[in-house]
Write an enzyme that holds these catalytic residues in place. Sequence first.
Site, PDB file in Angstrom:
ATOM      1  N   HIS A 158       0.826  -1.216   0.000  1.00  0.00           N
ATOM      2  CA  HIS A 158       0.000   0.000   0.000  1.00  0.00           C
ATOM      3  C   HIS A 158       0.855   1.257   0.000  1.00  0.00           C
ATOM      4  O   HIS A 158       1.937   1.297   0.599  1.00  0.00           O
ATOM      5  CB  HIS A 158      -1.018  -0.006   1.148  1.00  0.00           C
ATOM      6  CG  HIS A 158      -0.465   0.055   2.523  1.00  0.00           C
ATOM      7  ND1 HIS A 158      -0.164   1.250   3.159  1.00  0.00           N
ATOM      8  CD2 HIS A 158      -0.173  -0.924   3.404  1.00  0.00           C
ATOM      9  CE1 HIS A 158       0.263   0.984   4.382  1.00  0.00           C
ATOM     10  NE2 HIS A 158       0.286  -0.320   4.542  1.00  0.00           N
ATOM     11  N   ASP A 182       5.974   0.965   6.929  1.00  0.00           N
ATOM     12  CA  ASP A 182       4.543   0.752   6.666  1.00  0.00           C
ATOM     13  C   ASP A 182       4.001   1.826   5.736  1.00  0.00           C
ATOM     14  O   ASP A 182       3.454   2.847   6.205  1.00  0.00           O
ATOM     15  CB  ASP A 182       3.794   0.758   8.005  1.00  0.00           C
ATOM     16  CG  ASP A 182       2.366   0.323   7.854  1.00  0.00           C
ATOM     17  OD1 ASP A 182       1.593   0.525   8.816  1.00  0.00           O
ATOM     18  OD2 ASP A 182       1.999  -0.187   6.784  1.00  0.00           O
ATOM     19  N   GLU A 189      -5.191   1.839   2.552  1.00  0.00           N
ATOM     20  CA  GLU A 189      -5.144   0.582   3.313  1.00  0.00           C
ATOM     21  C   GLU A 189      -5.345   0.863   4.790  1.00  0.00           C
ATOM     22  O   GLU A 189      -6.020   0.131   5.502  1.00  0.00           O
ATOM     23  CB  GLU A 189      -3.797  -0.124   3.093  1.00  0.00           C
ATOM     24  CG  GLU A 189      -3.691  -1.491   3.743  1.00  0.00           C
ATOM     25  CD  GLU A 189      -3.290  -1.442   5.213  1.00  0.00           C
ATOM     26  OE1 GLU A 189      -2.840  -0.371   5.678  1.00  0.00           O
ATOM     27  OE2 GLU A 189      -3.465  -2.450   5.909  1.00  0.00           O
ATOM     28  N   GLU A 190      -4.769   1.944   5.265  1.00  0.00           N
ATOM     29  CA  GLU A 190      -4.724   2.235   6.710  1.00  0.00           C
ATOM     30  C   GLU A 190      -6.088   2.579   7.321  1.00  0.00           C
ATOM     31  O   GLU A 190      -6.224   2.642   8.542  1.00  0.00           O
ATOM     32  CB  GLU A 190      -3.751   3.395   6.984  1.00  0.00           C
ATOM     33  CG  GLU A 190      -2.332   3.115   6.566  1.00  0.00           C
ATOM     34  CD  GLU A 190      -1.602   2.139   7.489  1.00  0.00           C
ATOM     35  OE1 GLU A 190      -2.236   1.513   8.355  1.00  0.00           O
ATOM     36  OE2 GLU A 190      -0.385   1.986   7.335  1.00  0.00           O
ATOM     37  N   ASP A 228       3.386  -5.934   3.016  1.00  0.00           N
ATOM     38  CA  ASP A 228       3.110  -4.814   3.908  1.00  0.00           C
ATOM     39  C   ASP A 228       4.042  -4.950   5.115  1.00  0.00           C
ATOM     40  O   ASP A 228       3.847  -5.813   5.973  1.00  0.00           O
ATOM     41  CB  ASP A 228       1.637  -4.843   4.353  1.00  0.00           C
ATOM     42  CG  ASP A 228       1.268  -3.635   5.188  1.00  0.00           C
ATOM     43  OD1 ASP A 228       0.100  -3.529   5.580  1.00  0.00           O
ATOM     44  OD2 ASP A 228       2.146  -2.790   5.462  1.00  0.00           O
ATOM     45  N   HIS A 239       2.618   3.964  12.202  1.00  0.00           N
ATOM     46  CA  HIS A 239       1.477   4.856  12.441  1.00  0.00           C
ATOM     47  C   HIS A 239       1.836   6.055  13.309  1.00  0.00           C
ATOM     48  O   HIS A 239       0.967   6.667  13.942  1.00  0.00           O
ATOM     49  CB  HIS A 239       0.297   4.089  13.048  1.00  0.00           C
ATOM     50  CG  HIS A 239      -0.083   2.886  12.270  1.00  0.00           C
ATOM     51  ND1 HIS A 239      -0.840   1.850  12.777  1.00  0.00           N
ATOM     52  CD2 HIS A 239       0.202   2.520  10.997  1.00  0.00           C
ATOM     53  CE1 HIS A 239      -0.994   0.919  11.872  1.00  0.00           C
ATOM     54  NE2 HIS A 239      -0.372   1.303  10.769  1.00  0.00           N
TER      55      HIS A 239
HETATM   56  N1  LIG Z   1      -2.453  -3.554  10.783  1.00  0.00           N
HETATM   57  C1  LIG Z   1      -1.338  -3.482   9.885  1.00  0.00           C
HETATM   58  C2  LIG Z   1      -0.036  -3.629  10.537  1.00  0.00           C
HETATM   59  C3  LIG Z   1       0.178  -4.949  10.930  1.00  0.00           C
HETATM   60  C4  LIG Z   1      -0.002  -5.958  10.008  1.00  0.00           C
HETATM   61  C5  LIG Z   1       0.241  -7.236  10.411  1.00  0.00           C
HETATM   62  C6  LIG Z   1       0.638  -7.449  11.700  1.00  0.00           C
HETATM   63  I1  LIG Z   1       0.992  -9.293  12.267  1.00  0.00           I
HETATM   64  C7  LIG Z   1       0.809  -6.438  12.607  1.00  0.00           C
HETATM   65  C8  LIG Z   1       0.564  -5.147  12.208  1.00  0.00           C
HETATM   66  C9  LIG Z   1      -1.236  -2.150   9.273  1.00  0.00           C
HETATM   67  O1  LIG Z   1      -1.192  -1.157   9.914  1.00  0.00           O
HETATM   68  N2  LIG Z   1      -1.099  -2.202   7.948  1.00  0.00           N
HETATM   69  O2  LIG Z   1      -0.933  -1.017   7.336  1.00  0.00           O
HETATM   70 ZN   LIG Z   2      -0.277   0.382   8.904  1.00  0.00          ZN
HETATM   71 ZN   LIG Z   3       0.693  -1.473   6.189  1.00  0.00          ZN
END
Ligand SMILES: N[C@H](Cc1ccc(I)cc1)C(=O)NO
Ligand SMILES: [Zn+2]
Ligand SMILES: [Zn+2]
Length: 291
Positions: free
Chosen positions: A97, A117, A151-152, A179, A256
């Site tokens: 993303h 991320d 995505e977020e 990701d 984040h």
């Molecule tokens: N929730 C996901 C981050 C995320 C994805 C997988 C795991 I395991 C832990 C955390 C996110 O913020 N993707 O952008």
């Molecule tokens: Zn994220």
């Molecule tokens: Zn992510």
Amino acid sequence: SYVIDNQATVTPYLTQMQDSNIGQTIVDMSAFPNRYYTTTNGVNASNWLKTKWQQMSAARSDILVEQFTHTGWAQKSVILTIQGTDNASEVVVLGGHLDSINLNDRSEAAKAPGADDDASGIASLTEVIRVMLANNYKPRRTLKFIGYSAEEVGLKGSAEIAAKFKADNVNVVGVMQLDMTNYKGSAKDIYLYTDYTNAAQNSFVANLISTYLPSLTVGNDVCGYACSDHASWTAQGYPASMPFESLINQDNPYIHTANDTYANSGSQALGALKFARMAMAYAVELGSDGA
Ligand SMILES: N[C@H](Cc1ccc(I)cc1)C(=O)NO
Ligand SMILES: [Zn+2]
Ligand SMILES: [Zn+2]
């Protein structure tokens, strides 16, 4: 089929892939103040990726780079399509993303570098594209590299795209989501998540790693929720896999926030290179299959 029979093609490509290129893409992409799905910076980041992928692929008439316009927000997703040669109706999708988020500040000027991320995932995919093009690789199936918007905020971009593919009856034979590929939070190198993914494809990916990247260690875990864009494809009945950088309870603590920087990923991209190489093996092995 999940037969591994393209060593002659894959192996030399893997040696050409470089962490320095991946690192540079992460630095460039995380230089936007934020890539939030509703800000001007977020729109600019999408346009930056489209232009980057367009410039990389300009010499190839079988490659199209386009933006997917979403319903209700401005940031577009970016899709690079390499048209297949003699089995083009079967499609392989690799995604990450392009948006980012700072949970404490969603304003126009928010700081959300999103280096891990998910600039790391986009950078890993970009290195796959670069080396494929450097070798004039032409897949028999169609390959689609997708930078998802939004995505977020609930997998909004991939949800729209996957639904459209389903509505259009696109025969997607496999999806891989990258990701967070560059922060080493746990002992093993790659963790294949087993919820909201396809078990048979996960086994194939594990076999690809042991065949092509035997020094890497592989683990499994579960997210417990739809934790990234792979879940949008699974929801539409397509086989998806989500290789991730850590165990869920050891995930990157900086995400984040304004502190998800390249520096806080160790100012290196050796982690992301592992995922890029895995993605290359996946794309060529699946992409080279005839009907
Ligand atoms: N929730 C996901 C981050 C995320 C994805 C997988 C795991 I395991 C832990 C955390 C996110 O913020 N993707 O952008
Ligand atoms: Zn994220
Ligand atoms: Zn992510």
